[in-house]
Design a protein around this motif. Structure first.
Motif, mmCIF file in Angstrom:
data_model
loop_
_atom_site.group_PDB
_atom_site.id
_atom_site.type_symbol
_atom_site.label_atom_id
_atom_site.label_comp_id
_atom_site.label_asym_id
_atom_site.label_seq_id
_atom_site.Cartn_x
_atom_site.Cartn_y
_atom_site.Cartn_z
ATOM 1 N N GLY A 120 -2.564 -9.875 1.530
ATOM 2 C CA GLY A 120 -2.068 -9.336 0.255
ATOM 3 C C GLY A 120 -2.905 -8.132 -0.146
ATOM 4 O O GLY A 120 -4.134 -8.178 -0.045
ATOM 5 N N ILE A 121 -2.246 -7.065 -0.577
ATOM 6 C CA ILE A 121 -3.017 -5.922 -1.092
ATOM 7 C C ILE A 121 -2.561 -5.599 -2.514
ATOM 8 O O ILE A 121 -1.397 -5.815 -2.887
ATOM 9 N N ASP A 122 -3.485 -5.070 -3.281
ATOM 10 C CA ASP A 122 -3.180 -4.718 -4.670
ATOM 11 C C ASP A 122 -4.207 -3.675 -5.125
ATOM 12 O O ASP A 122 -5.275 -3.561 -4.527
ATOM 13 N N ILE A 123 -3.850 -2.914 -6.178
ATOM 14 C CA ILE A 123 -4.849 -1.952 -6.669
ATOM 15 C C ILE A 123 -5.644 -2.516 -7.843
ATOM 16 O O ILE A 123 -6.587 -1.877 -8.304
ATOM 17 N N SER A 124 -5.262 -3.682 -8.337
ATOM 18 C CA SER A 124 -6.009 -4.265 -9.452
ATOM 19 C C SER A 124 -7.004 -5.288 -8.923
ATOM 20 O O SER A 124 -6.621 -6.323 -8.355
ATOM 21 N N GLY A 133 -5.903 -2.163 -1.969
ATOM 22 C CA GLY A 133 -5.173 -1.172 -1.183
ATOM 23 C C GLY A 133 -3.989 -0.658 -1.961
ATOM 24 O O GLY A 133 -3.450 -1.343 -2.833
ATOM 25 N N ASP A 134 -3.590 0.569 -1.641
ATOM 26 C CA ASP A 134 -2.459 1.203 -2.314
ATOM 27 C C ASP A 134 -1.162 0.858 -1.589
ATOM 28 O O ASP A 134 -1.004 1.167 -0.408
ATOM 29 N N ALA A 135 -0.243 0.252 -2.316
ATOM 30 C CA ALA A 135 1.030 -0.150 -1.717
ATOM 31 C C ALA A 135 1.833 1.064 -1.236
ATOM 32 O O ALA A 135 2.668 0.937 -0.345
ATOM 33 N N GLU A 136 1.587 2.226 -1.822
ATOM 34 C CA GLU A 136 2.330 3.405 -1.378
ATOM 35 C C GLU A 136 1.846 3.899 -0.017
ATOM 36 O O GLU A 136 2.549 4.655 0.648
#
Ligand code: SAM
Length: 255
Positions: A78-82, A105-108
């Protein structure tokens, strides 16, 4: 990334840091019943029946669905910026002994160099991305051949009077009958931030179909998640049921 893009992402991350503590208490975020859990599993098995897949959950938040995928026998990242959403996700995984990799990590632009995943999954994320088209392109990049992209989203505010009235009436009834602020725990984006997001009121299905086609995804199909919605509604007070009565969908495509 330009400095203005970085600023937008920082604003988004900050909002979700603030929302992290109460996020799972909202119907539609945290899974509330066995019926809902089973309905989710049935929907996902319909889209990817295989076992032991490598799944990337982009914008995983508190990891509610990452955990469900792990429970279904998949290997999840799972990746997230928060950072705070990730911290909650990590604590939840630890509490139930699930082996899930969570990282910032940045989903974009997911931080993976090679096509490494069988599934790239996102729920309730596209609306909060400044460049959803680029995101879908990069999801294709990190997918293995024949891998699938699976997106769950909806459109809750088309900017019409009707949508505004529905949301306000729903919020008012929740305040009145439940003595609870339905927007508490939701990040409440500023007008400036919303103006930088092409789908601030939700990503329309037709638009997402365009993104998938532009990235070369094939065998695109949609599910209406009726059973999941029905199970969620059973735990929703009247006000929230009114607020959440909008287009909601799962769309997937094969690389
Ligand atoms: C509405 S929440 C959805 C969380 C989770 N997918 C779920 O359905 O429970 C949106 C999540 O996307 C994350 N997010 C927003 N922009 C992001 C980005 N550019 N990269 C990674 N995560 C992002 C937020 O931090 C937040 O955790």
């Amino acid at each position: 990334m330009s400095s203005s893009e970085t600023r937008i992402k920082e604003m988004v991350a900050h909002k979700w840091d603030l929302a992290s503590e109460t996020f799972d208490t909202h119907v539609g975020h945290g899974i509330r019943s066995k019926k809902e859990r089973d309905a989710w599993k049935r929907a996902f098995r319909e889209v990817f029946p295989e076992k032991g897949l490598k799944i990337l959950d982009v914008g995983c938040g508190t990891g509610e669905l990452s955990l469900l995928f792990a429970e279904m026998g998949h290997k999840v990242t799972g990746i997230d910026i928060s950072r705070k959403m990730l911290k909650t996700a990590e604590s939840k995984a630890e509490a139930c002994g699930a082996e899930i990799t969570f990282r910032e990590g940045d989903a974009e632009n997911p931080p993976f160099m090679t096509p490494s995943f069988d599934i790239v999954f996102s729920r309730h994320l596209l609306w909060t991305l400044p460049d959803p088209k680029k995101a879908v392109e990069n999801w294709n990049r990190v997918l293995r051949k024949n891998g699938k992209v699976v997106i769950i989203d909806g459109v809750w505010d088309r900017g019409t009077l009707g949508d505004r009235a529905r949301r306000n009436i729903g919020a008012f009834l929740t305040l009145l009958l439940e003595r609870k602020d339905p927007r508490k725990g939701h990040p409440g984006y500023s007008e400036e931030l919303k103006s930088r997001l092409p789908h601030a009121g939700g990503a329309p299905l037709e638009k997402v179909k365009e993104y998938l086609a532009a990235s070369g995804f094939e065998e695109v199909r949609t599910l209406n998640l009726k059973e999941v919605r029905q199970a969620q509604k059973e735990n929703m007070p009247l006000g929230e049921r009114i607020m959440r009565n909008y287009q909601y969908y799962l769309i997937c495509g094969r690389k």
